[in-house]
Design a protein around this motif. Structure first.
Motif, PDB file in Angstrom:
ATOM      1  N   TYR A  87       1.126  -0.832   7.759  1.00  0.00           N
ATOM      2  CA  TYR A  87       1.451  -0.100   6.358  1.00  0.00           C
ATOM      3  C   TYR A  87       0.999   1.044   6.680  1.00  0.00           C
ATOM      4  N   LYS A  88       1.098   1.751   6.305  1.00  0.00           N
ATOM      5  CA  LYS A  88       0.668   3.090   5.859  1.00  0.00           C
ATOM      6  C   LYS A  88       0.370   4.049   4.628  1.00  0.00           C
ATOM      7  N   ILE A  89      -0.417   4.993   4.226  1.00  0.00           N
ATOM      8  CA  ILE A  89      -0.708   5.432   2.909  1.00  0.00           C
ATOM      9  C   ILE A  89       1.020   5.994   2.255  1.00  0.00           C
ATOM     10  N   GLY A  90       1.505   5.658   1.408  1.00  0.00           N
ATOM     11  CA  GLY A  90       2.512   6.332   0.631  1.00  0.00           C
ATOM     12  C   GLY A  90       4.172   5.276   1.022  1.00  0.00           C
ATOM     13  N   ASP A  91       4.653   4.023   2.316  1.00  0.00           N
ATOM     14  CA  ASP A  91       4.857   3.535   1.963  1.00  0.00           C
ATOM     15  C   ASP A  91       5.512   2.573   1.057  1.00  0.00           C
ATOM     16  N   THR A  92       7.209   2.407   0.744  1.00  0.00           N
ATOM     17  CA  THR A  92       7.191   1.002  -0.276  1.00  0.00           C
ATOM     18  C   THR A  92       7.409  -0.347   0.215  1.00  0.00           C
ATOM     19  N   VAL A  93       6.544  -0.983  -0.836  1.00  0.00           N
ATOM     20  CA  VAL A  93       6.637  -1.906  -0.380  1.00  0.00           C
ATOM     21  C   VAL A  93       6.969  -3.091  -1.064  1.00  0.00           C
ATOM     22  N   VAL A  94       7.138  -4.346  -1.009  1.00  0.00           N
ATOM     23  CA  VAL A  94       7.460  -5.038  -1.718  1.00  0.00           C
ATOM     24  C   VAL A  94       6.490  -6.351  -2.126  1.00  0.00           C
ATOM     25  N   ILE A  95       5.587  -6.808  -2.865  1.00  0.00           N
ATOM     26  CA  ILE A  95       5.090  -7.740  -3.284  1.00  0.00           C
ATOM     27  C   ILE A  95       5.452  -8.926  -3.229  1.00  0.00           C
ATOM     28  N   THR A  96       5.687  -9.431  -2.383  1.00  0.00           N
ATOM     29  CA  THR A  96       6.883 -10.602  -1.963  1.00  0.00           C
ATOM     30  C   THR A  96       6.206 -11.766  -2.714  1.00  0.00           C
ATOM     31  N   MET A  97       5.498 -12.506  -3.238  1.00  0.00           N
ATOM     32  CA  MET A  97       4.863 -13.329  -3.897  1.00  0.00           C
ATOM     33  C   MET A  97       5.508 -13.479  -5.678  1.00  0.00           C
ATOM     34  N   MET A 115      -2.381  -8.363   1.537  1.00  0.00           N
ATOM     35  CA  MET A 115      -2.659  -8.989   2.824  1.00  0.00           C
ATOM     36  C   MET A 115      -1.484  -8.520   3.386  1.00  0.00           C
ATOM     37  N   GLU A 116      -1.677  -8.480   4.876  1.00  0.00           N
ATOM     38  CA  GLU A 116       0.073  -8.208   5.072  1.00  0.00           C
ATOM     39  C   GLU A 116       0.883  -8.994   5.306  1.00  0.00           C
ATOM     40  N   SER A 117       0.658 -10.252   5.344  1.00  0.00           N
ATOM     41  CA  SER A 117       1.572 -11.531   5.159  1.00  0.00           C
ATOM     42  C   SER A 117       2.110 -11.398   3.742  1.00  0.00           C
ATOM     43  N   SER A 118       1.259 -10.367   2.646  1.00  0.00           N
ATOM     44  CA  SER A 118       1.948 -10.799   1.143  1.00  0.00           C
ATOM     45  C   SER A 118       2.676  -9.500   0.910  1.00  0.00           C
ATOM     46  N   LEU A 119       2.779  -8.517   1.987  1.00  0.00           N
ATOM     47  CA  LEU A 119       3.862  -7.118   1.291  1.00  0.00           C
ATOM     48  C   LEU A 119       4.685  -7.331   3.321  1.00  0.00           C
ATOM     49  N   GLN A 120       6.084  -6.494   2.463  1.00  0.00           N
ATOM     50  CA  GLN A 120       7.115  -6.428   3.461  1.00  0.00           C
ATOM     51  C   GLN A 120       7.612  -4.953   2.610  1.00  0.00           C
ATOM     52  N   LEU A 121       7.437  -4.045   3.661  1.00  0.00           N
ATOM     53  CA  LEU A 121       8.635  -2.697   3.697  1.00  0.00           C
ATOM     54  C   LEU A 121      10.260  -2.974   2.811  1.00  0.00           C
ATOM     55  N   ILE A 122      10.447  -2.517   2.596  1.00  0.00           N
ATOM     56  CA  ILE A 122      11.686  -2.566   0.917  1.00  0.00           C
ATOM     57  C   ILE A 122      12.871  -2.261   1.484  1.00  0.00           C
TER      58      ILE A 122
END
Length: 262
Positions: free
Chosen positions: A38-48, A77-84
């Motif tokens: 992921y890069k700065i500015g990406d909108t992500v979901v904190i999956t937990m 961590m990368e594993s706890s995030l996902q692109l929206i």
């Protein structure tokens, strides 16, 4: 013999090319692994949590990438995030509201409907209103009247700034050298008497602090300019009358000084 050598060279070349291709693919894979997902500015979901945020910083720690979300102190961590755009779970919707306050603690203001009365801001709050087809926010200011401490609530649209917190006390001190005249609840004779008595007292206090005629005149001119500024802002008759009183006092000082020099 020549054909055998040629075939061997072709075979060796094929082996070399395949090996080189594997090396290149491995290098590309390693290079890909070195880049953050992921890069700065990406909108992500904190999956937990199912909450949405923006990547505000990317750090490389102990051989792995970690991400700062919404300028928070925690890292993910990368594993706890996902692109929206790739997330299929349920989102916990949250609303971020930016409120801009026009007035702050200690500011000196006028309130619509309260004439020349001065109020100080002692607190403020935001009321958030949400309905199915409408939404808005109201900023309510809590005020204290300078003259008697009476408490009042008012909206931003009802207030006009007279002096900010840094200069409010000095402003009140200068205006305190003059009293409001023509109180409608008192007879004219009493008003005139009280005004004259007040100015004699104010003049004595001012002379004690200033000691010199020039400083006294300068102070009265400052007061006159303050009242003129207020009159130009609010067109209140009280300020116009106060300006005339200051002019009379200045004339008295000048005339008395002229007599004493003869």
């Amino acid at each position: 013999m020549f054909l055998i050598i040629s075939d061997l060279l072709k075979f060796a070349y094929t082996i070399l090319m395949n090996h080189s291709r594997r090396i290149i693919e491995r290098m590309e894979e390693m290079d890909k692994q070195k880049k953050p997902k992921y890069k700065i500015g990406d909108t992500v979901v904190i999956t937990m949590y199912g909450t949405v945020g923006k990547v505000t910083d990317v750090k490389y720690l102990s051989g792995v990438y970690v991400y700062e979300i919404n300028n928070s102190e925690g890292l993910y961590m990368e594993s706890s995030l996902q692109l929206i755009s790739e997330y299929e779970g349920e989102l916990d919707e949250k609303e971020q509201i930016d409120i801009e306050y026009m007035y702050f603690f200690g500011d000196l203001v006028h309130v619509t409907g309260y004439g020349a009365d001065l109020f100080k801001v002692v607190g403020f709050r935001t009321e958030i209103w949400r309905y199915k087809d409408n939404a808005w926010e109201d900023v309510i200011y809590e005020l204290s009247r300078v003259s008697d401490g009476e408490w009042l609530e008012a909206g931003e649209e009802e207030l006009t700034l007279v002096a900010d917190a840094d200069s409010a006390d000095k402003f009140i001190e200068k205006l305190g050298l003059l009293s409001y005249v023509n109180n409608p609840h008192e007879p004219p004779a009493l008003k005139e008497t009280e005004t004259k008595n007040w100015f004699r007292k104010a003049e004595k206090e001012l002379l004690k602090r200033k000691y010199e005629r020039k400083e006294l005149i300068d102070s009265l001119l400052d007061i006159y300019n303050d009242y003129r500024h207020l009159y130009e802002m609010f067109h209140d008759k009280e300020y116009e009358k106060a300006m005339r009183v200051v002019i009379r006092k200045l004339r008295m000082i000048v005339n008395n000084d002229g007599k004493s020099s003869n």
